[in-house]
Structure formats: structure tokens, C-alpha cells
Design an enzyme around this catalytic site. Structure first.
Site, PDB file in Angstrom:
ATOM      1  N   GLU A  88       0.834  -1.105  -0.190  1.00  0.00           N
ATOM      2  CA  GLU A  88       0.070   0.040  -0.040  1.00  0.00           C
ATOM      3  C   GLU A  88       0.842   1.225  -0.005  1.00  0.00           C
ATOM      4  O   GLU A  88       1.971   1.380   0.270  1.00  0.00           O
ATOM      5  CB  GLU A  88      -1.077  -0.067   1.057  1.00  0.00           C
ATOM      6  CG  GLU A  88      -0.125  -0.067   2.679  1.00  0.00           C
ATOM      7  CD  GLU A  88      -1.253  -0.119   3.656  1.00  0.00           C
ATOM      8  OE1 GLU A  88      -1.793  -1.285   4.010  1.00  0.00           O
ATOM      9  OE2 GLU A  88      -1.527   0.886   4.235  1.00  0.00           O
ATOM     10  N   CYS A 101       3.916   8.419   0.336  1.00  0.00           N
ATOM     11  CA  CYS A 101       4.513   7.461   1.298  1.00  0.00           C
ATOM     12  C   CYS A 101       4.664   6.110   0.503  1.00  0.00           C
ATOM     13  O   CYS A 101       3.704   5.553   0.081  1.00  0.00           O
ATOM     14  CB  CYS A 101       3.449   7.302   2.466  1.00  0.00           C
ATOM     15  SG  CYS A 101       3.971   6.271   3.706  1.00  0.00           S
ATOM     16  N   CYS A 108       6.372  -6.906   7.202  1.00  0.00           N
ATOM     17  CA  CYS A 108       7.666  -6.671   7.968  1.00  0.00           C
ATOM     18  C   CYS A 108       7.967  -7.549   9.059  1.00  0.00           C
ATOM     19  O   CYS A 108       7.032  -8.330   9.572  1.00  0.00           O
ATOM     20  CB  CYS A 108       7.216  -5.373   8.670  1.00  0.00           C
ATOM     21  SG  CYS A 108       8.627  -4.497   9.485  1.00  0.00           S
ATOM     22  N   CYS A 112       6.641  -4.556  15.749  1.00  0.00           N
ATOM     23  CA  CYS A 112       6.490  -3.607  16.602  1.00  0.00           C
ATOM     24  C   CYS A 112       4.916  -4.036  16.937  1.00  0.00           C
ATOM     25  O   CYS A 112       3.998  -4.020  16.331  1.00  0.00           O
ATOM     26  CB  CYS A 112       6.356  -2.270  16.058  1.00  0.00           C
ATOM     27  SG  CYS A 112       8.122  -1.717  15.725  1.00  0.00           S
ATOM     28  N   CYS A 115       1.933  -1.817  15.390  1.00  0.00           N
ATOM     29  CA  CYS A 115       1.769  -1.525  13.846  1.00  0.00           C
ATOM     30  C   CYS A 115       1.105  -2.771  13.016  1.00  0.00           C
ATOM     31  O   CYS A 115       1.459  -3.930  13.442  1.00  0.00           O
ATOM     32  CB  CYS A 115       3.401  -1.550  13.349  1.00  0.00           C
ATOM     33  SG  CYS A 115       3.486  -1.180  11.705  1.00  0.00           S
ATOM     34  N   CYS A 334      -0.292   2.580   9.148  1.00  0.00           N
ATOM     35  CA  CYS A 334       0.739   1.592   8.302  1.00  0.00           C
ATOM     36  C   CYS A 334       0.045   0.492   8.228  1.00  0.00           C
ATOM     37  O   CYS A 334      -0.119  -0.312   9.500  1.00  0.00           O
ATOM     38  CB  CYS A 334       2.002   1.407   9.099  1.00  0.00           C
ATOM     39  SG  CYS A 334       3.175   2.644   8.998  1.00  0.00           S
TER      40      CYS A 334
HETATM   41  N1  SAH Z   1       9.715   0.437   9.754  1.00  0.00           N
HETATM   42  C1  SAH Z   1      10.063   1.906   9.752  1.00  0.00           C
HETATM   43  C2  SAH Z   1       8.974   2.628   8.793  1.00  0.00           C
HETATM   44  C3  SAH Z   1       7.685   2.959   9.171  1.00  0.00           C
HETATM   45  S1  SAH Z   1       7.258   4.407   9.242  1.00  0.00           S
HETATM   46  C4  SAH Z   1       9.831   2.691  11.149  1.00  0.00           C
HETATM   47  O1  SAH Z   1       9.891   2.052  12.139  1.00  0.00           O
HETATM   48  O2  SAH Z   1      10.239   3.737  11.404  1.00  0.00           O
HETATM   49  C5  SAH Z   1       5.844   4.544  10.106  1.00  0.00           C
HETATM   50  C6  SAH Z   1       5.640   5.333  11.147  1.00  0.00           C
HETATM   51  O3  SAH Z   1       4.665   5.052  11.888  1.00  0.00           O
HETATM   52  C7  SAH Z   1       6.758   4.612  12.327  1.00  0.00           C
HETATM   53  O4  SAH Z   1       7.263   5.712  13.329  1.00  0.00           O
HETATM   54  C8  SAH Z   1       5.895   3.714  13.043  1.00  0.00           C
HETATM   55  O5  SAH Z   1       6.372   3.395  14.276  1.00  0.00           O
HETATM   56  C9  SAH Z   1       4.709   4.464  13.137  1.00  0.00           C
HETATM   57  N2  SAH Z   1       3.382   3.755  13.325  1.00  0.00           N
HETATM   58  C10 SAH Z   1       3.201   2.277  12.806  1.00  0.00           C
HETATM   59  N3  SAH Z   1       1.853   2.032  13.300  1.00  0.00           N
HETATM   60  C11 SAH Z   1       1.495   3.006  13.918  1.00  0.00           C
HETATM   61  C12 SAH Z   1       0.306   3.170  14.486  1.00  0.00           C
HETATM   62  N4  SAH Z   1      -0.833   2.420  14.459  1.00  0.00           N
HETATM   63  N5  SAH Z   1      -0.120   4.737  15.224  1.00  0.00           N
HETATM   64  C13 SAH Z   1       0.769   5.258  15.135  1.00  0.00           C
HETATM   65  N6  SAH Z   1       2.104   5.194  14.536  1.00  0.00           N
HETATM   66  C14 SAH Z   1       2.254   4.116  13.962  1.00  0.00           C
END
Ligand code: SAH
Length: 347
Positions: A88, A101, A108, A112, A115, A334
Site C-alpha cells: 500500500e 508514502c 515486515c 512492533c 503496527c 501503516c
Molecule cells: N519501519 C519503519 C518505517 C515505518 S514508518 C519505522 O519503524 O520507522 C511508520 C511510522 O509510523 C513509524 O514511526 C511507526 O512506528 C509508526 N506507526 C506504525 N503503526 C502506527 C500506529 N498504529 N499508530 C501510530 N504510529 C504508527
């Protein structure tokens, strides 16, 4: 799966064309067509050359199969890949330009807890050409060309961990910023990582001055480890040291992403620790209210709590903002859109 022509740089494409016994200028015609987001079969070169290329290369490696438009103008896409996987992307319109984006992996493996991208683990890495095709497809959708771009900025903040797919991501950064191509400057590109420390040093040494963004989400190792498994491997202190090196090498200020999770990381004690950690450093803190993901048991904060936390950071001398949330009505966070698609939701 066939090969992907968009994986090649212009000079690699020239070599390919010469090796096929074609004239050099055919490479430029092909490259210009690809940069317009065209399929090989729609590019105006001889039928013979097209047929030879199509024997080996994917005609359309990345296809937009669904577009969702938010009330704020944000668009979210589902792309299908040649092997049937889906990824996406998001397109956001700002006063200074349009930011796309992009995803760097299918799924992945960072795990986390907040996420959605990581729910089914890592399926596979994207190739540099597939990442480039995400941009070319969206630029074309909005009537952009290589010289008059509809996509002016890129953030590597879609599904995937860019530094876990390092070589292809670097190749993408080089090809997307190449003169003669779509030529989006590294200064208009932000790479976000959960903090794979050795790769931050490698990136600093590449001579590609992209904006470095670190997903911090907690001021200390224990807090980070509760939601981010990578925190067990690299400490906050190691991340800060690597960021310092990045600043030294590139002169670019770095940014911390900090998603606010109720009862987890946004009390006064967290603000105080953050201030102690970051004060005086050439950095900025981007606060984001957690986008709640159904499968995850974490709760977001109210606007009031977010502004209180921001106030504490500012009072402590940090540069910080609350990131405007966009596209919330269309599966904002994401991986949410892809996860819904895989579950068979009617999106
Ligand atoms: N793997 C990379 C790229 C993902 S960027 C990273 O970890 O930075 C996307 C950003 O959104 C990251 O900061 C991630 O931690 C955050 N993110 C992911 N899921 C989220 C959610 N449900 N709510 C808020 N932020 C989120």
C-alpha cells in the site's frame, strides 16, 4: 516472476539495449517512457524490441488496483505486484507540494506491537524497481511527468523497515534522484527506521543526504522494548550516537517519531526523560496520536493529552510538533489497508 526493467539505472539500461544489438538512443526512449509510468508494451519503440523485452521483463511490475480518497484529499492505494502480493501507499497534498508514502517490503519482520504492517510477518523485500514503480504510478495517476512532477516529496514510511532491505532501498534512492529520471532530490526524501544502528552508519556514509527519521516511541530502553522488539538489540544511547554521526556527515537535522500510546509513553516522567535525552541536539520530535489497530490492544490519547505532552516538551526546550493526522477515514495507519485486504474486508 520475470525481471524488472525499472531496477536498472539509465546506464545499465543503455548497456542492456546495446547488448541486444539496438541503437543507443533506444535506451533513452525506453527510459523516458518508463519514467512516465508507462508499461513496456505502451512505449513507442520497435515492436521487435518490445517483444524481446517482454519475454524477460514484467510489463507492469506495480499496478494500482484500488484508490481510496479521504475527505481531506489524502489518497490511499493498494498496489498489486507481479507475483500477486499487495502493498500500500499514501499520497498527501500539502501547500509546499505532494508527499508520497512508499512501502519498502511486503509485510515486515520488526514486530512492533502497535503496527499493522507486521501482523503477518515479512513476506519478501521489494526490489528497487518495484519501489520506484510505486512512485512512477502515482506520479502518472496525477498527470505528473519527469520534469513536472506531481510527486515532489517521498517518505519511506509505508509497510516495511527500509534499513532491513538496505541494498534495494539505496538503489531506489539513487535511481529516484537520478538526473534525467524523475529526479526527486534526496533532500525531499525522508527515510524512517525503527533503529537498526549499523545501517544508520552505512546510510550516513552513502553521500545521499536524505532526512533521517527514527521511530523512538519511548525515552528509555525498557519502555521501547515493551512495544518494539528491536530495542532489545540496540539501545537508545546507541541510536543517539548514530544520529550524531549522521548529522556530522550530512549536516541534516534528524527527526524522532513518537506515537502517543495511552498509559504507556506520555506521562510527565516520559516528557522529562525525553527532554533530558534530547535537549540541545539538532533534532525535532514529531508526536503522532496512535492509530488504533483492531488486532492490537493499545489505546490512543485524546487531543488534550497530546497537547499537554507537547506543551511539556516545548517548555523543556525541545522542538516538537503534533503531526496532523491525515486519511483517518480510509485506514490511516501503516499496513491497515493491506491487512484489511488480506482478511477479505470489503474495502
Ligand atoms: N519501519 C519503519 C518505517 C515505518 S514508518 C519505522 O519503524 O520507522 C511508520 C511510522 O509510523 C513509524 O514511526 C511507526 O512506528 C509508526 N506507526 C506504525 N503503526 C502506527 C500506529 N498504529 N499508530 C501510530 N504510529 C504508527
Amino acid at each position: 516472476m520475470k525481471k524488472i526493467l525499472q531496477d536498472l539505472s539509465f546506464s545499465e539500461l543503455e548497456n542492456l539495449i546495446l547488448s541486444l544489438g539496438e541503437k543507443k538512443f533506444r535506451a533513452k526512449q525506453l527510459y523516458d517512457g518508463l519514467m512516465l509510468g508507462k508499461k513496456i508494451s505502451d512505449i513507442n519503440v520497435s515492436k521487435e524490441l518490445r517483444t524481446r523485452l517482454l519475454d524477460e521483463y514484467e510489463d507492469e511490475p506495480v499496478k494500482i488496483i484500488k484508490t481510496l480518497t479521504s475527505s481531506d484529499g489524502t489518497e490511499k492505494y493498494l498496489f498489486s505486484l507481479a507475483d500477486g502480493n499487495v502493498i500500500e501507499g499514501v499520497f498527501m497534498q500539502y501547500s509546499y507540494g505532494n508527499t508520497q508514502c512508499v512501502s519498502t517490503q511486503v509485510g515486515c519482520r520488526m514486530g512492533c506491537k502497535f503496527c499493522a504492517s507486521t501482523l503477518g510477518g515479512l513476506v519478501r523485500n521489494l526490489s528497487s524497481g518495484e519501489i520506484l514503480c510505486e512512485v512512477l504510478a502515482v506520479n502518472a495517476l496525477h498527470g505528473g511527468t519527469a520534469s513536472k512532477r506531481a510527486v515532489t516529496n517521498i517518505v519511506l514510511m509505508g509497510s516495511g523497515e527500509p534499513l532491513d532491505n538496505y541494498d534495494e532501498v539505496i538503489k531506489f534512492l539513487k535511481n529516484v534522484s537520478a538526473e534525467g529520471g524523475i529526479n526527486i532530490s534526496p533532500r525531499n526524501i525522508s527515510l524512517s527506521t525503527c533503529g537498526i544502528v549499523p545501517k544508520i552508519y552505512d546510510l550516513a556514509d552513502e553521500g545521499l543526504p536524505v532526512n533521517l527519521t527514527i521511530s523512538l516511541h519511548s525515552p528509555d530502553d525498557e519502555g521501547r522494548a515493551r512495544t518494539m522488539p528491536i530495542a532489545k538489540k540496540y539501545s537508545v544511547a546507541e541510536i543517539l550516537k548514530a544520529c550524531g554521526y549522521y548529522f556530522e556527515k550530512t549536516g541534516r537535522r534528524y527527526i524522532f517519531e513518537y506515537s502517543l500510546i495511552a498509559g504507556e509513553n506520555c506521562e510527565k516522567e516520559h516528557a522529562e526523560k525525553l527532554i533530558k535525552l534530547l535537549k540541545g541536539k539538532p533534532c525535532h520530535v514529531n508526536l503522532i496520536r496512535l492509530n488504533e489497530v483492531e488486532e492490537r490492544n493499545l489505546k490512543t490519547v485524546t487531543d488534550k493529552q497530546a497537547y499537554q505532552f507537547l506543551g511539556m516538551l516545548e517548555k523543556g526546550g525541545l522542538s516538537a510538533t503534533i503531526r496532523r493526522s491525515m486519511g483517518n477515514d480510509i485506514g490511516g495507519a501503516c499496513g491497515q489497508l493491506r491487512a484489511g485486504y488480506i482478511k477479505g474486508e470489503n474495502i
